[in-house]
Design a protein around this motif. Structure first.
Motif, mmCIF file in Angstrom:
data_model
loop_
_atom_site.group_PDB
_atom_site.id
_atom_site.type_symbol
_atom_site.label_atom_id
_atom_site.label_comp_id
_atom_site.label_asym_id
_atom_site.label_seq_id
_atom_site.Cartn_x
_atom_site.Cartn_y
_atom_site.Cartn_z
ATOM 1 N N PRO A 1 0.823 -1.217 0.000
ATOM 2 C CA PRO A 1 0.000 0.000 0.000
ATOM 3 C C PRO A 1 0.850 1.258 0.000
ATOM 4 N N LEU A 2 0.233 2.389 -0.316
ATOM 5 C CA LEU A 2 0.928 3.677 -0.267
ATOM 6 C C LEU A 2 1.357 4.019 1.151
ATOM 7 N N ALA A 3 0.481 3.671 2.102
ATOM 8 C CA ALA A 3 0.723 4.005 3.508
ATOM 9 C C ALA A 3 -0.186 3.139 4.352
ATOM 10 N N ALA A 4 0.101 3.095 5.636
ATOM 11 C CA ALA A 4 -0.784 2.438 6.599
ATOM 12 C C ALA A 4 -1.157 3.454 7.673
ATOM 13 N N VAL A 5 -2.444 3.567 7.920
ATOM 14 C CA VAL A 5 -2.950 4.434 8.985
ATOM 15 C C VAL A 5 -3.316 3.531 10.155
ATOM 16 N N ARG A 6 -2.651 3.719 11.314
ATOM 17 C CA ARG A 6 -2.968 2.938 12.516
ATOM 18 C C ARG A 6 -3.844 3.802 13.403
ATOM 19 N N ALA A 7 -5.145 3.844 13.092
ATOM 20 C CA ALA A 7 -6.059 4.762 13.773
ATOM 21 C C ALA A 7 -6.172 4.436 15.255
ATOM 22 N N GLU A 8 -6.280 5.494 16.045
ATOM 23 C CA GLU A 8 -6.388 5.340 17.498
ATOM 24 C C GLU A 8 -7.779 5.661 18.027
ATOM 25 N N ASP A 9 -8.623 6.265 17.196
ATOM 26 C CA ASP A 9 -9.991 6.562 17.607
ATOM 27 C C ASP A 9 -10.856 6.784 16.372
ATOM 28 N N ALA A 10 -12.157 6.906 16.602
ATOM 29 C CA ALA A 10 -13.098 7.062 15.495
ATOM 30 C C ALA A 10 -12.848 8.346 14.710
ATOM 31 N N GLY A 11 -12.419 9.399 15.417
ATOM 32 C CA GLY A 11 -12.147 10.662 14.747
ATOM 33 C C GLY A 11 -11.073 10.530 13.690
ATOM 34 N N GLN A 12 -10.038 9.738 13.968
ATOM 35 C CA GLN A 12 -8.972 9.530 12.986
ATOM 36 C C GLN A 12 -9.450 8.694 11.807
ATOM 37 N N VAL A 13 -10.383 7.786 12.059
ATOM 38 C CA VAL A 13 -10.983 7.035 10.952
ATOM 39 C C VAL A 13 -11.762 7.996 10.058
ATOM 40 N N GLN A 14 -12.523 8.910 10.673
ATOM 41 C CA GLN A 14 -13.275 9.892 9.893
ATOM 42 C C GLN A 14 -12.345 10.777 9.063
ATOM 43 N N GLN A 15 -11.284 11.248 9.680
ATOM 44 C CA GLN A 15 -10.332 12.094 8.949
ATOM 45 C C GLN A 15 -9.749 11.357 7.749
ATOM 46 N N THR A 16 -9.401 10.094 7.960
ATOM 47 C CA THR A 16 -8.793 9.311 6.887
ATOM 48 C C THR A 16 -9.757 9.131 5.714
ATOM 49 N N LEU A 17 -11.019 8.844 6.017
ATOM 50 C CA LEU A 17 -11.975 8.625 4.937
ATOM 51 C C LEU A 17 -12.346 9.928 4.230
ATOM 52 N N ARG A 18 -12.381 11.033 4.959
ATOM 53 C CA ARG A 18 -12.607 12.316 4.279
ATOM 54 C C ARG A 18 -11.457 12.614 3.322
ATOM 55 N N TRP A 19 -10.245 12.364 3.785
ATOM 56 C CA TRP A 19 -9.056 12.553 2.945
ATOM 57 C C TRP A 19 -9.110 11.644 1.722
ATOM 58 N N ALA A 20 -9.470 10.373 1.949
ATOM 59 C CA ALA A 20 -9.509 9.412 0.845
ATOM 60 C C ALA A 20 -10.554 9.807 -0.193
ATOM 61 N N THR A 21 -11.712 10.262 0.273
ATOM 62 C CA THR A 21 -12.759 10.697 -0.652
ATOM 63 C C THR A 21 -12.301 11.912 -1.455
ATOM 64 N N ALA A 22 -11.652 12.850 -0.778
ATOM 65 C CA ALA A 22 -11.198 14.066 -1.458
ATOM 66 C C ALA A 22 -10.179 13.760 -2.543
ATOM 67 N N HIS A 23 -9.344 12.743 -2.324
ATOM 68 C CA HIS A 23 -8.270 12.432 -3.270
ATOM 69 C C HIS A 23 -8.584 11.228 -4.162
ATOM 70 N N GLY A 24 -9.728 10.580 -3.935
ATOM 71 C CA GLY A 24 -10.074 9.413 -4.741
ATOM 72 C C GLY A 24 -9.144 8.237 -4.538
#
Length: 458
Positions: A44-67
């Motif tokens: 993968p390009l990177a691995a996100v080791r999320a520590e809470d739900a907020g970080q999951v939300q941030q990651t998916l917003r970022w992923a949606t913005a960049h496709g």
């Protein structure tokens, strides 16, 4: 990695706390493979080791913005390729989210997705309660992964699978929206049953960040019956006979190849000459357990068992349970393994096992079989030499033939492991074009950009 991808990942690194995102090649190797060890897995390009739900939300917003696609991952114990690395995506690991809280009054566990199944079990036991779903990998698999695949296990013949214990979920959708479904309520029919939609969806519709799991009173004492049969067909016939007379809490099968693989790996005194064994347990209350054990023994004897042993000794019983659980690990020294997870209606179990034997002979591959036989869910494991292209070719042909056989017998290509990436080519053959199209419409409604677990079954 393209220039645009480098810039996008740099933006994600800046957005999340230090150490949450890694692009280190050595670290990413961990997130490339799941238990299938499939050669098609990418880095993968990177691995996100999320520590809470907020970080999951941030990651998916970022992923949606960049496709950019996101592959959700728990403990990485997938046996269907559902959490292996995909080129151009990021892995979103929930392994650091491991909180477990027991509410004894509501009789539930409130857990984060990275919590291991065994941790939930142990926390429940400490309060005199029980969480029944018990995959063979319960000591190393995560609750998030169990929910993603609707995992079952050894006692599901009587106590059901993961979905039967999920009362509530927090789910982050593809656009970063967090929705709360269900709760600590035992009964709730308000609105569509969206809660059940996410159980078994393999991370393709949203990412679970919290689960509320139903707990039950501690399991009653168990009696165990071990029956050895001349052939696997005799053992399968016994399973059908058992279903007519008892409601056992465990009905597990091991064929001769599986018995011998376990004995080679970890000698336990199993009868190597038997065609198959059945491991059966009863947890019926009081004196009725004796009656149930007698009925189990009679069912095995009438269908041709050559030896039947009943015991109330928990240590002796656990030895046989461990023999069943260690099956997959015992195969690893023998070569690469393509694990199957096909199920059929219980009356078709003899036909499926016979077809697996025929497929093994036709393609000249070894296919040891264990099964949650009481509910018709089998785990043929195709062993091959990964250094020999022809051996792998024959193994993959056998893999496809086994799924086709299950479908032809009115069964399924997966009972509890999920479709993932390894079985997606056979999904439409089971579902048909109309149901397959309906799956895709649901996927498009919740994940219109297709960023969640791309390349998996839908």
């Amino acid at each position: 990695m393209t220039t645009d991808a480098v810039a996008a990942v740099a933006e994600l690194v800046q957005a999340l706390p230090q150490g949450v995102v890694t692009t280190d090649p050595a670290a990413l190797e961990k997130y490339r493979h799941d238990w299938t060890h499939d050669a098609s897995a990418d880095t993968p390009l990177a691995a996100v080791r999320a520590e809470d739900a907020g970080q999951v939300q941030q990651t998916l917003r970022w992923a949606t913005a960049h496709g950019i696609g996101v592959v959700p991952r728990g403990a990485g114990t997938s046996l269907s390729g559902g959490s292996m690395g995909v080129d151009g995506t990021v892995v979103l690991s929930l392994e650091r989210m491991r909180a477990v809280e027991i509410d004894t009054a509501a009789r539930v566990a409130v857990v984060e997705p990275g919590a291991l199944n065994v941790a939930v079990k142990n926390a429940a036991v400490a309060e005199g309660l029980w969480y029944p779903p018990d995959p063979s990998s319960f000591e190393i698999c995560s609750i998030g992964g169990n929910i993603a695949t609707n995992a079952g296990g050894l006692c599901c013949v009587k106590y059901g699978v993961t979905t039967d214990y999920v009362l509530g979920l927090d789910v982050v959708l593809a656009d970063g929206t967090l929705v709360t479904l269900g709760g600590k309520r035992v009964k709730d029919v308000a609105g569509l049953s969206l809660l059940k939609l996410f159980v078994g969806s393999e991370g393709t519709l949203g990412i679970v960040t919290r689960a509320i799991l139903r707990l039950v009173p501690a399991q009653a004492p168990r009696s165990t019956v071990i029956a050895f049969f001349p052939t696997v067909a005799d053992a399968a016939a016994a399973v059908i006979e058992l279903g007519r007379t008892v409601r056992a809490s465990m009905v597990e099968l091991m064929d001769r190849a599986s018995i011998n693989a376990v004995e080679d790996f970890q000698p336990m005194g199993l009868d190597r000459d038997s065609g198959a064994l059945l491991l059966i347990q009863s947890d019926a209350p009081g004196a009725s357990r004796e009656e149930e054990v007698a009925a189990i023994v009679a069912a095995c004897e009438v269908t041709g068992a050559k030896e039947v042993v009943a015991t109330d000794d928990p240590d002796e019983a656990e030895m046989f349970v461990q023999a069943r659980r260690v099956h997959f690990t015992a195969l690893e020294p023998r070569g690469a393994v393509l694990p199957e997870d096909v199920g059929v209606p219980v009356p078709q179990l003899p036909a499926l096992l016979a077809e697996v034997e025929a497929i093994a002979q036709r393609h000249e591959v070894e296919i040891p079989v264990v099964a949650h036989a009481g509910d018709g869910n089998t785990h043929p494991a195709i062993v091959y030499d990964p250094t020999d292209p022809d051996s792998e070719r024959r193994a993959r042909l056998a893999f496809d033939d086994i799924m086709r056989a299950a479908i032809d017998l009115g069964g399924t290509i997966t009972g509890e492991h999920g479709v993932g990436r390894l079985k997606k080519g056979s999904l439409e053959a089971q579902l048909g074009p109309d149901v397959m199209a309906l799956n895709r419409r649901v996927k498009a409604a919740l994940d219109p950009d297709g960023i969640l677990n791309p390349g998996s079954f839908v």
